[in-house]
Design an enzyme around this catalytic site. Structure first.
Site, short mmCIF file in Angstrom:
data_model
loop_
_atom_site.label_atom_id
_atom_site.label_comp_id
_atom_site.label_asym_id
_atom_site.label_seq_id
_atom_site.Cartn_x
_atom_site.Cartn_y
_atom_site.Cartn_z
N ASP A 168 19.26 77.83 -44.02
CA ASP A 168 20.58 77.21 -44.23
C ASP A 168 20.96 76.46 -42.96
OD1 ASP A 168 23.30 76.67 -44.43
OD2 ASP A 168 23.78 78.61 -45.31
N GLY A 200 26.50 70.57 -52.23
CA GLY A 200 25.29 70.66 -51.41
C GLY A 200 25.59 70.99 -49.96
N VAL A 201 24.87 70.33 -49.07
CA VAL A 201 25.00 70.57 -47.63
C VAL A 201 26.44 70.30 -47.18
CG1 VAL A 201 24.27 69.76 -45.36
CG2 VAL A 201 22.61 69.92 -47.21
N ASP A 202 27.00 69.20 -47.66
CA ASP A 202 28.34 68.78 -47.26
C ASP A 202 29.37 69.89 -47.55
OD1 ASP A 202 30.25 67.04 -46.38
OD2 ASP A 202 29.95 65.55 -47.93
N GLY A 260 18.95 65.95 -52.69
CA GLY A 260 19.71 66.79 -53.63
C GLY A 260 20.38 65.91 -54.66
N ALA A 261 21.69 65.79 -54.56
CA ALA A 261 22.47 64.99 -55.50
C ALA A 261 22.00 63.54 -55.54
CB ALA A 261 23.95 65.05 -55.12
N TYR A 262 21.44 63.05 -54.43
CA TYR A 262 21.01 61.64 -54.37
C TYR A 262 19.60 61.40 -54.90
CZ TYR A 262 25.26 60.31 -51.77
OH TYR A 262 26.56 60.06 -51.39
#
Ligand code: ADP
Length: 178
Positions: free
Chosen positions: A16, A38-40, A127-129
């Protein structure tokens, strides 16, 4: 897994990114710096509200794709968060590879300008992208090797990979280049 380039190190770990005790961690942000999943989401949850207060105050125009900005790290164990924006994958014909390389390179430059010796990255854009992991891993690794070979700082780049798939892709890319 580690690769030494002179007195510099590239390191891969599974884990992480918010838990890394390094000078700067990198956020896979969006261009409005609006927070997200996600990370954000993990960074703002763990770091607390001061990070978003600082991005709102200092970077009201956001952060265009491929560029990077820096803030403090709130409650996180690092000193700084570098917010960068990777491209959304849309087939590969819209400059995605150049933009992803720029996101890594501009983050490393900002780390160096702020005297960071150690930087931890998540895998940007995967991820989302939806950037294909193998291609993204190759760009991340080649950009880091190139940068470290030509600059004094940072001395350590750690890629913090979420899950075995991501780790495997980065390990293959490191073996290919190392
Ligand atoms: P993007 O919008 O740039 O695609 P995401 O945050 O959706 O960014 O995902 C980027 C990558 O980071 C994905 O491979 C995801 O699995 C991974 N990831 C998600 N949370 C974390 C975390 N806390 N630490 C490290 N990697 C993470």
């Amino acid at each position: 897994m580690k690769l030494h380039i002179g007195d510099k190190t590239i390191e891969l770990v599974e884990g992480d990114v918010t838990r890394q005790e390094v000078d700067a961690i990198v956020n896979a942000a969006n261009s409005r710096l609006a927070g997200g999943g996600g990370v954000d989401g993990a960074i703002h949850r763990a770091g607390g509200p001061t990070i978003m207060l600082e991005t709102d105050a200092k970077y009201p125009g956001g952060c265009p794709t491929g560029t990077a900005v820096i803030t403090g790290a709130g409650n996180l164990p690092s000193k700084y968060v570098i917010h960068t924006v990777g491209p959304v994958w849309s087939g590969g014909g819209r400059g995605e590879s150049e933009l992803l390389e720029a996101a890594y390179r501009n983050s490393l430059e900002l780390a160096a300008e702020n005297d960071c010796r150690s930087v931890a990255f998540p895998s940007l854009s995967t991820g989302a992208y939806r950037y294909p992991m193998d291609q993204a891993a190759r760009i991340a690794i080649t950009t880091a090797i190139d940068y470290l070979g030509r600059h004094d700082l940072p001395e350590l780049v750690r890629f913090v990979l979420f899950g075995q798939g991501a780790y495997g892709a980065f390990a293959a890319a490191l073996e290919e280049q190392g």
